[in-house]
Enzyme design. Sequence first.
Site: not given
Ligand code: R5P
Length: 220
Positions: A20, A22, A75-78, A92, A98, A116
């Site tokens: 989940t 962007s 997946d993505g990460a912060d 998110g 996740e 990141k």
């Molecule tokens: O709950 C959201 C997720 O952990 C996202 O993978 C994380 O926030 C990264 O999101 P983005 O790719 O939008 O930076």
Amino acid sequence: MTARHAADLVQSGMVVGLGTGSTAAFLVERLGERVAEGLNILGIPTSESTAALARAVGIPITTFADHPELDIAIDGADEVERGSLHIIKGLGGALLREKIVAHAAKRFVVMIDATKPVDRLGERTPVPVEITPFGSECTAARLQKLGAQIIRPRRTLAGEMFVTDNGNMILDCAFGPIADVPALATRIDGTVGVVEHGLFPKMATDVLVATEREVEQWTP
Ligand SMILES: O=C[C@H](O)[C@H](O)[C@H](O)COP(=O)(O)O
């Protein structure tokens, strides 16, 4: 760039955890293109928004009842800590699903850009903690005792309380740089009222980092 690279790791016959955010949205769109070209996969989305996108781009969806083990989750990460590859996720709000999906996968691939990586997890990002609305004030007080300096209940852009796909709320807990991530994860796990948190210690099998010219692949 990382999304295209990650999508190339997916092969026909795989059950794929769909992240989940962007960055993950680019991945889902790219996988949709590959499905249109004949890639045969099943997806398990980590949020209602990703499920809607997956359906829109034509990725068939399955469930844990039919496929309790996934071949890969992407997946993505912060934040990602250099070296240890400990991760913070959940800005998110999708961290619970996740984490369930990542745990069920043989391989957990995380895609990030060059903003990141950090030397110490928590130095820039709070740890999102999903809690039950019932007793939220008591749970917040318990988290404060664990060392969270600032605790903010997550709100929507409209200023309303953010509600997760699971009907819970999120407390964004700023711990500052975290000395021992697995230990803090265990202590948050043991806090009554906490459903799940955004610390993912030692879970990634691969981290794909987009730099100016290339995609670096980090492994533990
Ligand atoms: O709950 C959201 C997720 O952990 C996202 O993978 C994380 O926030 C990264 O999101 P983005 O790719 O939008 O930076």
